[in-house]
Write a protein that holds these residues in place. Structure first.
Motif, PDB file in Angstrom:
ATOM      1  N   ARG A   1      41.274  50.345  64.363  1.00 26.65           N
ATOM      2  CA  ARG A   1      41.962  49.728  65.502  1.00 26.65           C
ATOM      3  C   ARG A   1      42.635  48.437  65.073  1.00 26.65           C
ATOM      4  NH1 ARG A   1      41.279  51.929  70.099  1.00 26.65           N
ATOM      5  NH2 ARG A   1      41.761  50.061  71.295  1.00 26.65           N
TER       6      ARG A   1
ATOM      7  N   CYS B   1      37.555  54.460  57.478  1.00 27.19           N
ATOM      8  CA  CYS B   1      38.703  53.837  58.145  1.00 27.19           C
ATOM      9  C   CYS B   1      39.373  54.726  59.183  1.00 27.19           C
ATOM     10  CB  CYS B   1      39.731  53.414  57.106  1.00 27.19           C
ATOM     11  SG  CYS B   1      39.106  52.162  55.968  1.00 27.19           S
ATOM     12  N   TYR B   2      38.975  56.008  59.286  1.00 26.31           N
ATOM     13  CA  TYR B   2      39.592  56.885  60.283  1.00 26.31           C
ATOM     14  C   TYR B   2      39.494  56.248  61.665  1.00 26.31           C
ATOM     15  CZ  TYR B   2      40.030  60.716  56.983  1.00 26.31           C
ATOM     16  OH  TYR B   2      40.388  61.493  55.910  1.00 26.31           O
ATOM     17  N   GLY B   3      40.600  56.253  62.404  1.00 26.73           N
ATOM     18  CA  GLY B   3      40.611  55.708  63.753  1.00 26.73           C
ATOM     19  C   GLY B   3      40.562  54.195  63.819  1.00 26.73           C
TER      20      GLY B   3
ATOM     21  N   ALA C   1      45.410  52.222  67.810  1.00 28.59           N
ATOM     22  CA  ALA C   1      44.540  52.787  66.788  1.00 28.59           C
ATOM     23  C   ALA C   1      45.263  53.820  65.947  1.00 28.59           C
ATOM     24  CB  ALA C   1      43.323  53.436  67.460  1.00 28.59           C
ATOM     25  N   ALA C   2      44.721  54.049  64.762  1.00 29.32           N
ATOM     26  CA  ALA C   2      45.224  55.119  63.898  1.00 29.32           C
ATOM     27  C   ALA C   2      44.866  56.453  64.507  1.00 29.32           C
ATOM     28  CB  ALA C   2      44.605  54.992  62.502  1.00 29.32           C
ATOM     29  N   LEU C   3      45.768  57.382  64.372  1.00 30.08           N
ATOM     30  CA  LEU C   3      45.521  58.739  64.894  1.00 30.08           C
ATOM     31  C   LEU C   3      44.988  59.648  63.807  1.00 30.08           C
ATOM     32  CD1 LEU C   3      48.675  59.134  67.101  1.00 30.08           C
ATOM     33  CD2 LEU C   3      46.383  58.476  67.785  1.00 30.08           C
TER      34      LEU C   3
ATOM     35  N   ALA D   1      48.400  53.195  61.865  1.00 29.75           N
ATOM     36  CA  ALA D   1      48.292  52.901  63.302  1.00 29.75           C
ATOM     37  C   ALA D   1      49.620  52.284  63.700  1.00 29.75           C
ATOM     38  CB  ALA D   1      47.150  51.938  63.584  1.00 29.75           C
TER      39      ALA D   1
END
Length: 81
Positions: free
Chosen positions: A30, A26-28, A79-81, A62
């Motif tokens: 959107r 799930c990193y990053g 998006a997640a940082l 995010a």
């Protein structure tokens, strides 16, 4: 699908369950948000935040601050940082 009155304010909870999905997958992640109007609407959004919670007690977030969606079909992505 919900009707929002002019000058109204809302928090929209959204629960998505995905058992077995690991944090590393799930990193990053959107998020895409869009407006579907019945007229010439404009949404002013102070903050949009999506938080993923994991069974180990950690989270991924995010978020996007201070933007507008103006007219049918307008979209924003973040998006997640």
């Amino acid at each position: 699908m919900t009707t929002y009155n002019d000058d109204s304010h809302h928090i929209v909870p959204l629960v998505v369950e995905a058992p077995g999905t690991g944090k590393s997958e799930c990193y990053g992640f959107r998020v895409r948000m869009w407006i579907k109007t019945n007229g010439n609407d404009n949404w002013t959004i102070d903050v949009a935040r999506v938080t993923l919670y994991f069974s180990d007690g950690t989270t991924l977030v995010a978020e996007k601050f201070g933007f507008n969606l103006d007219g049918d079909g307008d979209t924003v992505e973040f998006a997640a940082l």
